[in-house]
Write a protein that holds these residues in place. Structure first.
Motif: not given
Length: 332
Positions: A239, A287-288, A291, A296, A298, A300-302
């Motif tokens: 991430t 994605e939410k 995560k 993971i 919130d 952070e981006r995958l």
């Protein structure tokens, strides 16, 4: 009255599908912008958030390091910026205490003073006092500033040797039953962290999963693991922390995350393990969900998932041809 899709003319169905695709793409880009605006740090309105503070200070003291590393550094350069770094570093320490970051800043500024002194350049007395007082307020670290290198030891591989190593890395989708050592993956991560990043901010993270049921659940959101899910021993999710980035850097999370991921894949390959990249090209809603399932944060981006396993003595891999080099190398 509901109209059956089968009765719609082909062109109209294609048009409707295209509109739906555009809507999804627009929603995805809006999601990118929302996360960037929500979590990125603001240069002129820095919040008392430790991560944002850390990334801000790393960005700005690295500018001083780069200035010192130039062929002919300008004497007395960057005084307003350095004064801002000191003010922000003191604020950081008052909130979060001294740490390796502020020690590295002090070492860098100590080298800044030494550089100007060696050139017999007199800094303004008030500015020099500001530097000296800040340096004396805490410890200087072992890193920060400059590191001397030699041409004949900067690389331990020839290009041909690296070619053999790099070409040997392939995507593996058929692993042995032997478990992968967490310690070995930790060592790979320790090497991978030397990837370049914007202003050395290193906004990447690795989430490592060992539990088989968790891995299966997380991979249920991903469409590229069918047929070998059961052989995957460890699942990594790379991430990027959006807090590491600022204005006009929304894409940088994926650039830095990609650079780190490639370094990680090469380190895993060097460790004698097999790996396969699995994309995380999700709509915002999925994605939410991922995560949440992966615990993971919130902010952070995958970037990608990486399936890891030990290699069998003999195995097969996909062998698609690479594009000719003349198609990708464009001399000007």
């Amino acid at each position: 009255m509901k109209i059956s899709k089968a009765l719609l003319p082909r062109k109209l169905k294609e048009f409707i599908l295209r509109i739906l695709e555009i809507k999804k793409e627009a929603s995805s880009k809006s999601f990118d912008l929302y996360y960037h605006l929500r979590f990125s740090f603001k240069e002129h309105n820095l919040k008392d958030d430790q991560a944002q503070f850390k990334y801000y200070l790393t960005k700005h003291y690295h500018i001083v390091e780069k200035g010192l590393a130039l062929p002919e550094p300008r004497l007395g350069f960057g005084q307003p910026k350095i004064a801002d770094i000191i003010e922000k570093a003191q604020r950081y320490e008052s909130l979060f205490g001294s740490d390796e970051l502020t020690a590295s800043i002090r070492k860098t500024l100590k080298e800044y003073i030494a550089f100007n002194s060696a050139q017999n350049f007199e800094l303004p007395i008030q500015f020099e006092n500001l530097l000296s007082e800040f340096i004396q307020q805490g410890n200087t670290g072992n890193s920060g500033g400059l590191k001397d290198k030699k041409k004949n030891t900067s690389s331990t591989l020839t290009l041909d040797e690296y070619k053999d190593f790099a070409i040997g890395r392939t995507s593996v989708r058929n692993f042995s039953e032997e478990p992968v050592s967490i310690d070995l993956l930790y060592k790979a991560a320790d090497i991978a962290k030397n990837a370049p990043s914007v202003c050395n901010r290193q906004g990447w993270k690795i989430h490592c999963y060992s539990d088989k049921n968790t891995i299966i659940n997380l991979l249920s959101y991903q469409n590229g693991n069918a047929g070998f899910t059961h052989t995957i021993n460890k699942l990594l999710i790379v991430t990027a922390d959006v807090k590491a980035f600022t204005n006009f850097e929304s894409n940088q999370a994926f650039i830095d995350g990609g650079l780190f991921s490639m370094n990680l894949l090469l380190a895993i390959h060097a460790a004698g393990l097999g790996a396969c990249c699995l994309n995380t090209c999700y709509p915002s809603s999925k994605e939410k969900e991922v995560k949440t399932a992966a615990a993971i944060p919130d902010n952070e981006r995958l970037i990608m998932m990486i399936a890891v396993g030990n290699l069998k003595n003999d195995f097969s891999v996909a062998y698609s041809p690479r594009n000719p080099t003349e198609q990708i190398f464009v001399p000007h």
